[in-house]
Write a protein that holds these residues in place. Structure first.
Motif, PDB file in Angstrom:
ATOM      1  N   THR A   1      67.538  40.232  54.456  1.00 58.15           N
ATOM      2  CA  THR A   1      68.966  39.980  54.676  1.00 58.15           C
ATOM      3  C   THR A   1      69.498  40.895  55.770  1.00 58.15           C
ATOM      4  N   LEU A   2      70.145  40.286  56.748  1.00 55.57           N
ATOM      5  CA  LEU A   2      70.776  41.050  57.821  1.00 55.57           C
ATOM      6  C   LEU A   2      72.276  40.950  57.638  1.00 55.57           C
ATOM      7  N   THR A   3      72.963  42.093  57.620  1.00 53.40           N
ATOM      8  CA  THR A   3      74.407  42.142  57.365  1.00 53.40           C
ATOM      9  C   THR A   3      75.163  42.473  58.648  1.00 53.40           C
ATOM     10  N   ASN A   4      76.272  41.757  58.850  1.00 53.90           N
ATOM     11  CA  ASN A   4      77.047  41.936  60.071  1.00 53.90           C
ATOM     12  C   ASN A   4      77.705  43.312  60.114  1.00 53.90           C
ATOM     13  N   SER A   5      77.654  43.944  61.287  1.00 52.50           N
ATOM     14  CA  SER A   5      78.249  45.263  61.453  1.00 52.50           C
ATOM     15  C   SER A   5      79.774  45.193  61.631  1.00 52.50           C
ATOM     16  N   ASN A   6      80.329  43.988  61.794  1.00 52.50           N
ATOM     17  CA  ASN A   6      81.765  43.803  61.975  1.00 52.50           C
ATOM     18  C   ASN A   6      82.444  43.743  60.612  1.00 52.50           C
ATOM     19  N   LYS A   7      83.064  44.831  60.181  1.00 53.79           N
ATOM     20  CA  LYS A   7      83.665  44.927  58.844  1.00 53.79           C
ATOM     21  C   LYS A   7      84.989  44.169  58.738  1.00 53.79           C
ATOM     22  N   LEU A   8      85.583  43.778  59.874  1.00 52.95           N
ATOM     23  CA  LEU A   8      86.820  43.004  59.821  1.00 52.95           C
ATOM     24  C   LEU A   8      86.573  41.511  59.596  1.00 52.95           C
ATOM     25  N   LEU A   9      85.316  41.108  59.702  1.00 53.84           N
ATOM     26  CA  LEU A   9      84.974  39.698  59.587  1.00 53.84           C
ATOM     27  C   LEU A   9      85.465  39.125  58.253  1.00 53.84           C
ATOM     28  N   GLY A  10      86.199  38.012  58.341  1.00 50.45           N
ATOM     29  CA  GLY A  10      86.710  37.370  57.131  1.00 50.45           C
ATOM     30  C   GLY A  10      88.074  37.876  56.695  1.00 50.45           C
ATOM     31  N   THR A  11      88.644  38.840  57.409  1.00 52.15           N
ATOM     32  CA  THR A  11      89.976  39.350  57.082  1.00 52.15           C
ATOM     33  C   THR A  11      90.888  39.187  58.290  1.00 52.15           C
ATOM     34  N   HIS A  12      92.189  39.020  58.044  1.00 53.28           N
ATOM     35  CA  HIS A  12      93.198  38.925  59.110  1.00 53.28           C
ATOM     36  C   HIS A  12      92.875  37.807  60.115  1.00 53.28           C
ATOM     37  N   GLY A  13      92.137  36.786  59.665  1.00 55.25           N
ATOM     38  CA  GLY A  13      91.769  35.671  60.526  1.00 55.25           C
ATOM     39  C   GLY A  13      90.549  35.911  61.381  1.00 55.25           C
ATOM     40  N   VAL A  14      89.949  37.081  61.292  1.00 56.12           N
ATOM     41  CA  VAL A  14      88.831  37.437  62.173  1.00 56.12           C
ATOM     42  C   VAL A  14      87.586  36.643  61.818  1.00 56.12           C
ATOM     43  N   ASP A  15      86.961  36.021  62.851  1.00 55.99           N
ATOM     44  CA  ASP A  15      85.711  35.283  62.641  1.00 55.99           C
ATOM     45  C   ASP A  15      84.670  35.625  63.712  1.00 55.99           C
ATOM     46  N   GLY A  16      84.711  36.794  64.282  1.00 54.61           N
ATOM     47  CA  GLY A  16      83.745  37.283  65.259  1.00 54.61           C
ATOM     48  C   GLY A  16      84.368  38.506  65.939  1.00 54.61           C
ATOM     49  N   MET A  17      83.679  39.304  66.829  1.00 63.21           N
ATOM     50  CA  MET A  17      82.526  38.823  67.532  1.00 63.21           C
ATOM     51  C   MET A  17      81.455  39.919  67.614  1.00 63.21           C
ATOM     52  N   LYS A  18      81.800  41.132  68.095  1.00 64.77           N
ATOM     53  CA  LYS A  18      80.762  42.155  68.255  1.00 64.77           C
ATOM     54  C   LYS A  18      81.342  43.557  68.277  1.00 64.77           C
ATOM     55  N   THR A  19      80.690  44.402  67.476  1.00 65.52           N
ATOM     56  CA  THR A  19      81.026  45.823  67.464  1.00 65.52           C
ATOM     57  C   THR A  19      80.324  46.530  68.619  1.00 65.52           C
ATOM     58  N   GLY A  20      80.797  47.726  68.908  1.00 63.53           N
ATOM     59  CA  GLY A  20      80.141  48.574  69.893  1.00 63.53           C
ATOM     60  C   GLY A  20      80.431  50.025  69.556  1.00 63.53           C
ATOM     61  N   THR A  21      79.382  50.848  69.503  1.00 62.03           N
ATOM     62  CA  THR A  21      79.571  52.248  69.113  1.00 62.03           C
ATOM     63  C   THR A  21      78.868  53.155  70.112  1.00 62.03           C
ATOM     64  N   THR A  22      79.614  54.112  70.650  1.00 60.51           N
ATOM     65  CA  THR A  22      79.023  55.129  71.510  1.00 60.51           C
ATOM     66  C   THR A  22      79.078  56.461  70.769  1.00 60.51           C
ATOM     67  N   ASP A  23      78.533  57.515  71.405  1.00 64.67           N
ATOM     68  CA  ASP A  23      78.613  58.843  70.800  1.00 64.67           C
ATOM     69  C   ASP A  23      80.058  59.330  70.736  1.00 64.67           C
ATOM     70  N   ASP A  24      80.910  58.768  71.589  1.00 64.89           N
ATOM     71  CA  ASP A  24      82.273  59.270  71.694  1.00 64.89           C
ATOM     72  C   ASP A  24      83.338  58.311  71.167  1.00 64.89           C
ATOM     73  N   ALA A  25      83.000  57.035  70.988  1.00 65.93           N
ATOM     74  CA  ALA A  25      84.053  56.074  70.655  1.00 65.93           C
ATOM     75  C   ALA A  25      83.485  54.837  69.963  1.00 65.93           C
ATOM     76  N   ALA A  26      84.407  54.058  69.418  1.00 59.49           N
ATOM     77  CA  ALA A  26      84.057  52.789  68.766  1.00 59.49           C
ATOM     78  C   ALA A  26      84.822  51.665  69.446  1.00 59.49           C
ATOM     79  N   ASN A  27      84.185  50.508  69.567  1.00 59.23           N
ATOM     80  CA  ASN A  27      84.787  49.333  70.190  1.00 59.23           C
ATOM     81  C   ASN A  27      84.634  48.130  69.265  1.00 59.23           C
ATOM     82  N   LEU A  28      85.503  47.138  69.473  1.00 54.54           N
ATOM     83  CA  LEU A  28      85.317  45.852  68.802  1.00 54.54           C
ATOM     84  C   LEU A  28      85.870  44.741  69.683  1.00 54.54           C
ATOM     85  N   LEU A  29      84.986  43.824  70.051  1.00 51.37           N
ATOM     86  CA  LEU A  29      85.382  42.559  70.675  1.00 51.37           C
ATOM     87  C   LEU A  29      85.544  41.569  69.533  1.00 51.37           C
ATOM     88  N   PHE A  30      86.756  41.025  69.365  1.00 54.97           N
ATOM     89  CA  PHE A  30      87.019  40.229  68.164  1.00 54.97           C
ATOM     90  C   PHE A  30      87.612  38.869  68.506  1.00 54.97           C
TER      91      PHE A  30
END
Length: 421
Positions: A246-275
């Motif tokens: 089983t592979l679990t999506n790293s996008n924790k907002l998926l399924g909430t607030h209307g969110v249905d995608g798309m991709k997380t991004g994590t650096t040593d200094d910051a976090a990103n989300l393309l949604f």
């Protein structure tokens, strides 16, 4: 000396009077004939429309809850420009959002037909070595086994759902022979699609030299949604792959607030989300594409994105500025007939926030017409949207007849003069 007899003089006078009277009568009859022919053959005057021009419709501005940090942008599919943005032209490290570019570049060369899984990829000890190398670099990984065979779709699921850096390299090797070759093709793909402020140096985003602007990320997200394989993968909370589990999506907002995608991004200094998020608005569905880059943690950006989406969603609404059969022009002919210009159809537009909706009526002058004839156009405008609806007449305007023509020379002269200008 000859004398003129009195009776002869009288005869001559009478003859002159008779012929003079005949000449006058003939002149009158000739003039009347000319006028009658001219009047009966002259064009009738056109009835000018009295147009009703509706006032523009605009809702009150929607108050948005915008992040107070990082770079962000929010757009919507089919809507021109950005709905909201901040620092959107500042290049930022994309981190694993880079994997969306990798997936699109691979699918451009190896498209997966709808309903299929694509070609098979065989994984070897070399792919296991890539896995351990990513672990050593503290990169995100997805499990792999030597001897396993995965379809391209399953491989992309391992790349995008748990954000497996190792699959970025393995898929690159399969599709292009090396990660370097993938990077070269990916940068060409970015240029081809107008993402001029984005560049990649690897397939996974592990390097901070993979950079892009928030404005570019909106375009990237819209392009990704057009590919049914990627759209389905990024909307999955988890997938079951026999060889991997089983592979679990790293996008924790998926399924909430209307969110249905798309991709997380994590650096040593910051976090990103393309949604992406979908909202039902009246009879339509709005697809929002947004990004937030440079948050302190994923918990921080998730909270900020949730608040932003909850304020953006109510800003979409349907407006019906035009009803079918709505009267927008009236005609009164000089000979007493009346008709109205009506909208052949209604028009409903989906608008964002306080975008004004304007109705422009272009009605033509009318001489003779049958009920239902098109006598102009109605244009509904809202931002980049434009809807054209015919304006039709609801009653016939017939010829006024001989009597009106003969008794209204002024109206006919005006019509003839107007037609000659």
């Amino acid at each position: 000396m000859n004398e003129v007899k009195p009776d002869a003089r009288v005869y001559r006078r009478r003859r002159i009077v008779v012929f003079t009277a005949l000449a006058v009568v003939l002149a009158l009859l000739t003039g009347t004939g000319i006028y009658t022919a001219s009047a009966l053959g002259a064009p009738v005057p056109a009835a000018a429309p009295a147009v009703t021009d509706p006032e523009p419709v605009a809702a009150a501005p929607q108050q948005l809850a915008l992040p107070g940090f990082g770079a962000f942008a929010v757009g919507a599919v089919g809507f021109e420009g950005l709905l909201a943005a901040g620092n959107e032209q500042t290049p930022m490290a994309m981190a694993s959002i880079t994997k969306v570019i990798t997936a699109l570049t691979v699918l451009a060369e190896h498209p997966i037909p709808a309903g299929e899984a694509g070609p098979d990829i065989e994984y070897t000890d070399a792919d296991v070595d890539i896995y351990w190398d990513m672990v050593a670099q503290n990169g995100s990984v997805a499990p792999v086994e030597a001897g396993a065979t995965l379809s391209l779709r399953e491989s992309l699921e391992a790349l995008l759902i748990p954000s497996g850096n190792n699959y970025g390299i393995s898929i690159s090797n399969w599709a292009f022979g090396s990660e370097a070759a993938l990077v070269e093709r990916a940068n060409a793909w970015l240029a081809e699609h107008g993402l001029v402020n984005t560049r990649v140096v690897d397939s996974s985003g592990i390097s901070d030299d993979n950079v892009g602007t928030a404005a570019d990320m909106i375009l990237l997200g819209e392009i990704a949604l057009e590919d049914p394989t990627i759209a389905a993968i990024v909307a999955s909370k988890s997938v079951e792959i026999p060889e991997l589990g089983t592979l679990t999506n790293s996008n924790k907002l998926l399924g909430t607030h209307g969110v249905d995608g798309m991709k997380t991004g994590t650096t040593d200094d910051a976090a990103n989300l393309l949604f992406t998020a979908d909202y039902a608005v009246g009879s339509s569905t709005v697809t929002v594409v947004g990004v937030l880059m440079g948050g302190e943690t994923h918990a921080v950006i998730d909270e900020a994105i949730a608040a932003m989406l909850d304020s953006v969603a109510p800003g979409f609404h349907e407006v019906t500025p035009l009803e079918a059969n709505q009267v927008l022009a009236e005609y009164d002919t000089p000979w007493g007939e009346t008709a109205r210009g009506r909208a052949a159809d209604g028009a409903t537009v989906l608008v964002w926030n306080d975008t004004p909706v304007d109705v422009e009526v272009d009605a033509d002058p009318v001489t003779l017409a049958n009920r239902g004839d098109e006598v102009g156009t109605i244009i509904v405008r809202a931002g980049a949207q434009e809807i054209t609806v015919p304006l039709v007449i609801d009653a016939s305007l017939s010829d006024p007849g001989a009597w009106w023509r003969l008794t209204n020379p002024g109206g006919l002269d005006a019509a003839a003069q107007s037609g000659s200008e």
